[in-house]
Design an enzyme around this catalytic site. Structure first.
Site, PDB file in Angstrom:
ATOM      1  N   ASP A 196      -5.580 129.306  41.795  1.00 18.91           N
ATOM      2  CA  ASP A 196      -5.238 128.276  42.790  1.00 18.91           C
ATOM      3  C   ASP A 196      -3.808 128.490  43.294  1.00 18.91           C
ATOM      4  OD1 ASP A 196      -3.948 127.403  40.520  1.00 18.91           O
ATOM      5  OD2 ASP A 196      -4.623 125.324  40.664  1.00 18.91           O
ATOM      6  N   GLU A 202      -7.104 124.354  33.576  1.00 19.92           N
ATOM      7  CA  GLU A 202      -5.880 124.022  32.856  1.00 19.92           C
ATOM      8  C   GLU A 202      -6.115 122.841  31.922  1.00 19.92           C
ATOM      9  OE1 GLU A 202      -2.697 123.317  35.658  1.00 19.92           O
ATOM     10  OE2 GLU A 202      -3.025 125.233  36.677  1.00 19.92           O
ATOM     11  N   GLU A 208       0.877 130.468  29.764  1.00 20.59           N
ATOM     12  CA  GLU A 208       1.874 130.612  30.836  1.00 20.59           C
ATOM     13  C   GLU A 208       3.185 129.920  30.466  1.00 20.59           C
ATOM     14  OE1 GLU A 208       0.531 129.648  34.805  1.00 20.59           O
ATOM     15  OE2 GLU A 208       2.566 129.749  35.613  1.00 20.59           O
TER      16      GLU A 208
HETATM   17  O1  KIV Z   1      -3.292 130.269  39.829  1.00 17.99           O
HETATM   18  C1  KIV Z   1      -3.012 131.347  39.270  1.00 17.99           C
HETATM   19  O2  KIV Z   1      -2.777 132.369  39.914  1.00 17.99           O
HETATM   20  C2  KIV Z   1      -2.962 131.359  37.816  1.00 17.99           C
HETATM   21  C3  KIV Z   1      -2.432 132.578  37.139  1.00 17.99           C
HETATM   22  C4  KIV Z   1      -1.028 132.837  37.472  1.00 17.99           C
HETATM   23  C5  KIV Z   1      -2.671 132.571  35.692  1.00 17.99           C
HETATM   24  O3  KIV Z   1      -3.315 130.410  37.204  1.00 17.99           O
END
Ligand code: KIV
Length: 264
Positions: free
Chosen positions: A43, A114, A181
């Site tokens: 996202d 998430e 992250e």
């Molecule tokens: O939205 C995204 O690109 C992500 C990655 C950076 C793990 O969640």
């Protein structure tokens, strides 16, 4: 062709997993040609492609649109699509319907979402509906308002312990992998050895089972500053700008097109 079980089975193999974001035909073609293991339609598309300041405005329709584009050029890599904000916070049934759109409409192999112990019901419902799920812990960008910015997470002892507990709980609920992250390297190492599924790090140090970056950061596709954890392997924004400047100069000087570039 990479599959979810093959991806998961790489845990403990000593062969790091390579995950890269992709949002369209161009980024997919480059990532596929380079042989990445997973294409993640993040996202983050909201920030690097759609010009928003955060990922919060990204909708299901935005994600389906980009996932379809990636899917058309996907050849070998696993295709995982991010569940955007509010697509899984409003109940397990809605989350399953939304995730199913990525599978049905875009040919996704699974979804990423998430959250930790606060999302167990949703995770279990997705797994029960036969949809593979990747977890995402630590600096979760959809929590930017609650976090008060994009800050490294899990520095305090209790927050670090909570992250490891979350990792164990979502593994138990059935995730096949977990993105870690924006957390200290030693905490990522602890979480990685605690769980039986591969951890994929971004700003989480070298001990994860694999690494992921946003392709725009890796290739220098935008002029914006990037976080400390990014290593740039190209400067495509500068290269593109210079090429466009030279072409514009030729057009203005009436040097483009030449006869060779024209039809007789
Ligand atoms: O939205 C995204 O690109 C992500 C990655 C950076 C793990 O969640």
């Amino acid at each position: 062709m990479m599959t979810v079980p093959a991806f998961r089975a790489r845990k403990g193999s000593g062969q790091p997993l390579v995950v890269l974001t992709a949002y369209n035909a161009m980024t997919t073609a480059a990532a596929e040609a380079a042989g990445v293991d997973m294409l993640l339609v993040g996202d983050s598309v909201g920030m690097v492609e759609l010009g928003y300041d955060s990922t919060l405005p990204v909708t299901m329709d935005d994600m389906v649109h980009h996932a379809k584009a990636v899917s058309r050029r996907r050849r070998e890599a696993l295709l995982i699509v991010d569940m955007p904000w509010l697509s899984f916070h409003v109940g397990a049934a809605a989350a399953v319907e939304n995730a199913a759109r990525f599978v049905r409409e875009a040919g996704a192999d699974g979804v990423k979402l998430e959250g930790g112990r606060n999302r167990l019901e949703v995770l279990r419902a997705l797994v029960d509906a036969e949809i593979p799920v990747m977890g995402h812990l630590g600096l979760t960008p959809q929590s930017v308002l609650k976090m008060g910015g994009y800050k490294v997470q899990g520095r305090a002892t209790d927050a670090a312990a909570a992250l490891v507990e979350d990792a164990l709980a979502i593994t138990e609920a059935g995730v096949f992998s977990i993105v870690l992250e924006g957390i200290p390297s030693d905490l990522a190492a602890r979480a990685t050895s605690a769980v039986a599924v591969p951890t994929i790090g971004i700003g989480a140090g070298p001990s994860c089972d694999g690494q992921v970056l946003v392709i725009h950061d890796l290739l220098g596709m935008l002029p914006d500053a990037v976080p400390k954890f990014v290593r740039r392997y190209a400067e495509l924004h500068a290269t593109s700008t210079e090429a466009i400047r030279r072409w514009a100069e030729d057009v203005r000087a009436k040097k483009f097109p030449s006869n060779d570039e024209s039809y007789g």
